[in-house]
Design a protein around this motif. Structure first.
Motif, PDB file in Angstrom:
ATOM      1  N   GLN A 344     -69.575 -40.915  22.981  1.00 17.43           N
ATOM      2  CA  GLN A 344     -68.686 -42.022  22.630  1.00 17.43           C
ATOM      3  C   GLN A 344     -68.968 -42.521  21.211  1.00 17.43           C
ATOM      4  OE1 GLN A 344     -69.769 -44.797  25.744  1.00 17.43           O
ATOM      5  NE2 GLN A 344     -68.032 -44.176  27.033  1.00 17.43           N
ATOM      6  N   ASN A 345     -67.975 -43.220  20.610  1.00 21.75           N
ATOM      7  CA  ASN A 345     -68.204 -43.852  19.309  1.00 21.75           C
ATOM      8  C   ASN A 345     -69.285 -44.922  19.416  1.00 21.75           C
ATOM      9  OD1 ASN A 345     -66.225 -42.356  17.954  1.00 21.75           O
ATOM     10  ND2 ASN A 345     -64.611 -43.775  18.600  1.00 21.75           N
ATOM     11  N   VAL A 346     -69.198 -45.703  20.477  1.00 21.97           N
ATOM     12  CA  VAL A 346     -70.229 -46.685  20.821  1.00 21.97           C
ATOM     13  C   VAL A 346     -70.722 -46.323  22.216  1.00 21.97           C
ATOM     14  CG1 VAL A 346     -70.780 -49.111  21.230  1.00 21.97           C
ATOM     15  CG2 VAL A 346     -69.135 -48.496  19.448  1.00 21.97           C
ATOM     16  N   ILE A 347     -72.026 -46.152  22.364  1.00 18.65           N
ATOM     17  CA  ILE A 347     -72.582 -45.829  23.674  1.00 18.65           C
ATOM     18  C   ILE A 347     -72.574 -47.099  24.521  1.00 18.65           C
ATOM     19  CG2 ILE A 347     -74.622 -45.036  24.930  1.00 18.65           C
ATOM     20  CD1 ILE A 347     -75.405 -43.464  22.402  1.00 18.65           C
ATOM     21  N   VAL A 348     -71.767 -47.080  25.597  1.00 11.99           N
ATOM     22  CA  VAL A 348     -71.659 -48.246  26.480  1.00 11.99           C
ATOM     23  C   VAL A 348     -72.145 -47.842  27.872  1.00 11.99           C
ATOM     24  CG1 VAL A 348     -70.148 -50.000  27.456  1.00 11.99           C
ATOM     25  CG2 VAL A 348     -69.675 -49.080  25.177  1.00 11.99           C
ATOM     26  N   ILE A 394     -71.014 -54.389  14.652  1.00 10.34           N
ATOM     27  CA  ILE A 394     -70.770 -54.444  16.090  1.00 10.34           C
ATOM     28  C   ILE A 394     -69.933 -55.663  16.457  1.00 10.34           C
ATOM     29  CG2 ILE A 394     -72.877 -55.711  16.715  1.00 10.34           C
ATOM     30  CD1 ILE A 394     -71.347 -52.724  18.647  1.00 10.34           C
ATOM     31  N   ILE A 395     -70.085 -56.764  15.710  1.00 10.56           N
ATOM     32  CA  ILE A 395     -69.315 -57.968  16.020  1.00 10.56           C
ATOM     33  C   ILE A 395     -67.845 -57.752  15.700  1.00 10.56           C
ATOM     34  CG2 ILE A 395     -69.689 -59.108  13.808  1.00 10.56           C
ATOM     35  CD1 ILE A 395     -69.633 -60.830  17.263  1.00 10.56           C
ATOM     36  N   ASN A 396     -67.547 -56.998  14.628  1.00  4.99           N
ATOM     37  CA  ASN A 396     -66.151 -56.694  14.302  1.00  4.99           C
ATOM     38  C   ASN A 396     -65.521 -55.850  15.408  1.00  4.99           C
ATOM     39  OD1 ASN A 396     -66.240 -58.082  11.928  1.00  4.99           O
ATOM     40  ND2 ASN A 396     -66.323 -56.292  10.603  1.00  4.99           N
ATOM     41  N   ALA A 397     -66.276 -54.861  15.879  1.00  9.18           N
ATOM     42  CA  ALA A 397     -65.746 -53.956  16.896  1.00  9.18           C
ATOM     43  C   ALA A 397     -65.416 -54.706  18.184  1.00  9.18           C
ATOM     44  CB  ALA A 397     -66.733 -52.826  17.166  1.00  9.18           C
ATOM     45  N   ILE A 398     -66.331 -55.541  18.659  1.00  6.84           N
ATOM     46  CA  ILE A 398     -66.070 -56.217  19.938  1.00  6.84           C
ATOM     47  C   ILE A 398     -65.052 -57.352  19.783  1.00  6.84           C
ATOM     48  CG2 ILE A 398     -68.300 -55.597  20.924  1.00  6.84           C
ATOM     49  CD1 ILE A 398     -69.295 -58.376  20.421  1.00  6.84           C
ATOM     50  N   SER A 399     -64.920 -57.895  18.558  1.00 16.72           N
ATOM     51  CA  SER A 399     -63.924 -58.966  18.371  1.00 16.72           C
ATOM     52  C   SER A 399     -62.504 -58.444  18.568  1.00 16.72           C
ATOM     53  CB  SER A 399     -64.072 -59.583  16.980  1.00 16.72           C
ATOM     54  OG  SER A 399     -63.732 -58.648  15.967  1.00 16.72           O
ATOM     55  N   HIS A 400     -62.302 -57.133  18.372  1.00 18.05           N
ATOM     56  CA  HIS A 400     -60.984 -56.539  18.608  1.00 18.05           C
ATOM     57  C   HIS A 400     -60.674 -56.432  20.106  1.00 18.05           C
ATOM     58  CE1 HIS A 400     -61.379 -55.192  14.375  1.00 18.05           C
ATOM     59  NE2 HIS A 400     -60.058 -55.251  14.395  1.00 18.05           N
ATOM     60  N   CYS A 401     -61.682 -56.667  20.936  1.00 18.35           N
ATOM     61  CA  CYS A 401     -61.504 -56.557  22.392  1.00 18.35           C
ATOM     62  C   CYS A 401     -61.661 -57.920  23.061  1.00 18.35           C
ATOM     63  CB  CYS A 401     -62.527 -55.582  22.978  1.00 18.35           C
ATOM     64  SG  CYS A 401     -62.735 -54.066  22.036  1.00 18.35           S
ATOM     65  N   HIS A 422     -63.945 -56.232  36.478  1.00 20.02           N
ATOM     66  CA  HIS A 422     -62.674 -55.527  36.683  1.00 20.02           C
ATOM     67  C   HIS A 422     -62.006 -55.178  35.357  1.00 20.02           C
ATOM     68  CE1 HIS A 422     -61.170 -59.684  36.169  1.00 20.02           C
ATOM     69  NE2 HIS A 422     -60.052 -59.114  35.751  1.00 20.02           N
ATOM     70  N   MET A 423     -62.501 -55.759  34.246  1.00 17.59           N
ATOM     71  CA  MET A 423     -61.961 -55.462  32.917  1.00 17.59           C
ATOM     72  C   MET A 423     -62.835 -54.470  32.149  1.00 17.59           C
ATOM     73  SD  MET A 423     -59.137 -57.124  32.433  1.00 17.59           S
ATOM     74  CE  MET A 423     -58.938 -57.206  30.653  1.00 17.59           C
ATOM     75  N   PHE A 424     -63.902 -53.986  32.783  1.00 14.15           N
ATOM     76  CA  PHE A 424     -64.866 -53.156  32.052  1.00 14.15           C
ATOM     77  C   PHE A 424     -64.221 -51.895  31.471  1.00 14.15           C
ATOM     78  CE2 PHE A 424     -67.791 -49.531  32.004  1.00 14.15           C
ATOM     79  CZ  PHE A 424     -68.712 -49.983  31.062  1.00 14.15           C
ATOM     80  N   ASP A 425     -63.479 -51.155  32.260  1.00 16.11           N
ATOM     81  CA  ASP A 425     -62.889 -49.902  31.777  1.00 16.11           C
ATOM     82  C   ASP A 425     -61.915 -50.163  30.623  1.00 16.11           C
ATOM     83  OD1 ASP A 425     -64.328 -48.406  33.584  1.00 16.11           O
ATOM     84  OD2 ASP A 425     -62.733 -48.365  35.095  1.00 16.11           O
ATOM     85  N   HIS A 426     -61.118 -51.215  30.752  1.00 13.26           N
ATOM     86  CA  HIS A 426     -60.181 -51.564  29.681  1.00 13.26           C
ATOM     87  C   HIS A 426     -60.935 -51.960  28.418  1.00 13.26           C
ATOM     88  CE1 HIS A 426     -57.353 -54.295  27.493  1.00 13.26           C
ATOM     89  NE2 HIS A 426     -56.532 -53.292  27.750  1.00 13.26           N
ATOM     90  N   PHE A 427     -61.974 -52.766  28.593  1.00  7.60           N
ATOM     91  CA  PHE A 427     -62.791 -53.164  27.448  1.00  7.60           C
ATOM     92  C   PHE A 427     -63.389 -51.950  26.751  1.00  7.60           C
ATOM     93  CE2 PHE A 427     -67.326 -53.732  26.287  1.00  7.60           C
ATOM     94  CZ  PHE A 427     -67.147 -54.408  25.091  1.00  7.60           C
ATOM     95  N   ASN A 428     -63.954 -51.039  27.514  1.00 11.54           N
ATOM     96  CA  ASN A 428     -64.601 -49.863  26.933  1.00 11.54           C
ATOM     97  C   ASN A 428     -63.590 -49.007  26.176  1.00 11.54           C
ATOM     98  OD1 ASN A 428     -66.565 -48.031  26.282  1.00 11.54           O
ATOM     99  ND2 ASN A 428     -66.714 -47.109  28.311  1.00 11.54           N
ATOM    100  N   ALA A 429     -62.406 -48.831  26.745  1.00  9.97           N
ATOM    101  CA  ALA A 429     -61.377 -48.027  26.075  1.00  9.97           C
ATOM    102  C   ALA A 429     -60.949 -48.667  24.759  1.00  9.97           C
ATOM    103  CB  ALA A 429     -60.171 -47.855  27.003  1.00  9.97           C
ATOM    104  N   GLU A 430     -60.733 -49.984  24.778  1.00  7.78           N
ATOM    105  CA  GLU A 430     -60.326 -50.687  23.562  1.00  7.78           C
ATOM    106  C   GLU A 430     -61.447 -50.688  22.530  1.00  7.78           C
ATOM    107  OE1 GLU A 430     -57.208 -51.986  22.831  1.00  7.78           O
ATOM    108  OE2 GLU A 430     -56.775 -50.751  24.604  1.00  7.78           O
ATOM    109  N   LEU A 431     -62.683 -50.804  23.002  1.00  4.36           N
ATOM    110  CA  LEU A 431     -63.831 -50.797  22.098  1.00  4.36           C
ATOM    111  C   LEU A 431     -63.934 -49.468  21.347  1.00  4.36           C
ATOM    112  CD1 LEU A 431     -66.501 -52.182  21.119  1.00  4.36           C
ATOM    113  CD2 LEU A 431     -67.627 -50.922  22.950  1.00  4.36           C
ATOM    114  N   GLN A 432     -63.758 -48.375  22.064  1.00  2.54           N
ATOM    115  CA  GLN A 432     -63.865 -47.062  21.412  1.00  2.54           C
ATOM    116  C   GLN A 432     -62.790 -46.909  20.339  1.00  2.54           C
ATOM    117  OE1 GLN A 432     -66.563 -45.462  21.973  1.00  2.54           O
ATOM    118  NE2 GLN A 432     -67.138 -46.703  23.751  1.00  2.54           N
TER     119      GLN A 432
END
Length: 548
Positions: A344-348, A394-401, A422-432
């Protein structure tokens, strides 16, 4: 990861002149040039900083407003509650401000959240503080984005002064005063103060507001904790931050406070440097916040007399934390491999990890795989890390999610978040997707010079000590050794560590001794100084192909 020598070149005349002017070796002069120290004035401030060079605290927006409210509370004997954080920066910032207000005879109490309470100023935190009947709450190392809690405090008739250093995600908080070096309307020259640094500036402002007290004398009572917080929170060690940490280390070595003197004695330490704070002292205090109660560490730092047994218990607690971390990382790393998360781009990684250890685990993942990492507990609390010395934020990346998160906060290198499961998969997809837009260039391993260990002189050790403290933006110099080891000794309960002997000099390799066993003696490695007293070295990278 490629090994690349620092390519900066200088004329021999320049090196000779400034080597004499700085009274250091020519190699040290090159190291100083690489860090922007290119004339006598800059060298003087770098090597011999003075308390007189501290910036004016009143250049921080709202500092005067905050101070007026604090002084009014002290004069009227109103109850003041300091609210900090559970990490070393939060502990030391609360201790600094408590000591300062206690000195001025304020009616003051300091309180820290536990990991279970969660980070920052919350409605539940205000509800707990209401029981103490405060007229004024002062946050340290938190509060910039605590809008809901601040609105609730206002309904209770409590004034709040927010002092913080974290990124401001949106509008300024509505409170009596808001002191943060990252405010866009600041005139303050140093935006990179940590929470303890901001608390130190409030103490400075209090003393400067007094007509009878000399700040340059009293500052020594607070500067050790400001130095510890600055290094522990990975702040850039340049400018005023370097001044604070260098003078703080000087105080620790020449005349440590009674509390730190006891702690150093329990650890058998005689010389304190930046590595001592990073790898020994900070983890001991952090262990309280990770697997116990950070308020115990705070009480130990603000007690009238050193608490020997309490400090000794913190050392034992940290040993327990190390064992837990080792076990958890083995499970986490196996999960990453099995699920191929390192692609992954970010290992989650999300799983049943202790909340107090996820920051360490994320850092270890980032270090091993050289990718940003987020480790999330079974309850949805996560800790995030960028790759050290990379431009990835990392703060820029997660702020988009943000729409997938309950809360988040932090800065370029580190952040925290809470995600609904219940939002984990959506969060991970948006984060990548967001991470793909961030600069993700894999950093090269830059070393400063090719210098075999056998050629490293005692004078160079003295120069390295002069360049202390090392850390962010003032990295410890790294050298390339191409001489093979004469012999190797393995140690550790699983022989996971090794000591390489080269012409009567020792280089230590931690946690990677198995690489020596499987590949034999390697002809080259990158190293840096380890102990100024023992005059030995630590190996940073054994062979770059093995870690690419």
């Amino acid at each position: 990861m490629e090994w690349v020598e620092n390519s900066l070149t200088y004329s021999q005349d320049e090196l000779s002149y400034y080597s004499r002017a700085f009274s250091v070796e020519q190699l040290t002069t090159k190291l100083l040039f690489a860090r922007g120290i290119t004339n006598e004035e800059l060298f003087s401030k770098y090597a011999y900083p003075s308390m007189a060079d501290l910036h004016d605290p009143f250049l921080l927006s709202d500092m005067k407003k905050a101070l007026v409210r604090i002084i009014r509370a002290m004069k009227n004997q109103e109850k003041i509650v300091i609210y900090g954080d559970y990490d070393v920066d939060g502990i030391t910032s609360a201790a600094i401000l408590y000591r300062a207000l206690h000195f001025f005879k304020a009616d003051v109490t300091a309180l820290l959240p536990t990991r279970r309470d969660g980070y920052g100023l919350t409605v539940s935190a205000i509800e707990r503080m209401v029981l103490l009947d405060p007229a004024l709450i002062i946050t340290v190392d938190n509060g910039s984005n605590a809008h809901e809690a601040l609105r609730f405090a206002a309904t209770k008739g409590i004034d709040v002064v927010v002092t913080d250093h974290h990124e401001i995600n949106g509008p300024f908080p509505t409170c009596h005063a808001f002191v943060n070096p990252k405010r866009s309307d600041n005139q303050y020259p140093n935006p990179n103060l940590c929470g303890a640094g901001v608390a130190f500036k409030i103490a400075q402002a209090l003393f400067q507001a007094s007509s009878t007290l000399e700040w340059r004398i009293h500052a020594w009572y607070y500067i050790e904790l400001a130095a510890l917080g600055t290094i522990a929170d990975l702040m850039p060690l340049t400018g005023e931050n370097r001044l604070i940490t260098k003078l703080g280390l000087s105080k620790m070595n020449l005349n440590p406070s009674p509390h730190l003197r006891v702690l150093f004695s329990l650890l058998n330490l005689s010389l304190i440097d930046s590595s001592t704070l990073s790898f020994l002292i900070a983890p001991i205090l952090n262990s309280c916040g990770r697997i116990s109660d950070p308020n115990e560490a705070l009480k130990a730092l603000i007690s009238d007399e050193p608490q020997h047994e309490k400090l000794a218990s913190f050392i034992e607690l940290n040993k327990q934390r190390k064992l837990m971390t080792q076990e958890c990382f083995q499970i986490l790393d196996q999960t990453i491999q099995n699920r191929k998360l390192h692609h992954q781009n970010v290992i989650v990684a999300q799983g049943d990890y202790p909340e107090g250890l996820i920051g360490i685990l994320a850092a270890k993942v980032t270090d091993k795989y050289q990718k940003p990492a987020i480790v999330i507990t079974a309850e949805g609390k996560g800790s995030c890390r960028s790759v050290q010395n990379s431009s990835f934020s990392i703060i820029n990346a997660i702020s988009h999610c943000a729409e997938s998160l309950k809360s988040y906060g932090g800065h370029q290198a580190a952040a925290g978040l809470t995600v609904e499961l219940h939002m984990f998969d959506h969060f991970n997809a948006e984060l990548q997707k967001a991470a793909a837009l961030e600069p993700m260039k894999k950093p090269n391993k830059i070393y400063d010079s090719h210098l075999d260990i056998c050629s490293f002189s005692n004078i160079l050790f003295e120069d390295m000590l002069l360049m202390e403290p090392f850390g962010m933006m003032n990295p410890k110099p790294i050298f390339l050794n191409s001489r093979s080891a004469d012999s190797i000794q393995y140690f550790g309960n699983k022989e996971q560590h090794a000591k390489l002997n080269i012409n009567n000099k020792e280089a230590l390799l931690f946690n990677r001794a198995q690489l020596l066993k499987q590949d034999g003696l390697r002809p080259s490695f990158l190293y840096s100084t380890n102990s100024y007293e023992k005059k030995n070295f630590v190996i940073n990278e054994l062979n770059h192909q093995l870690f690419s």
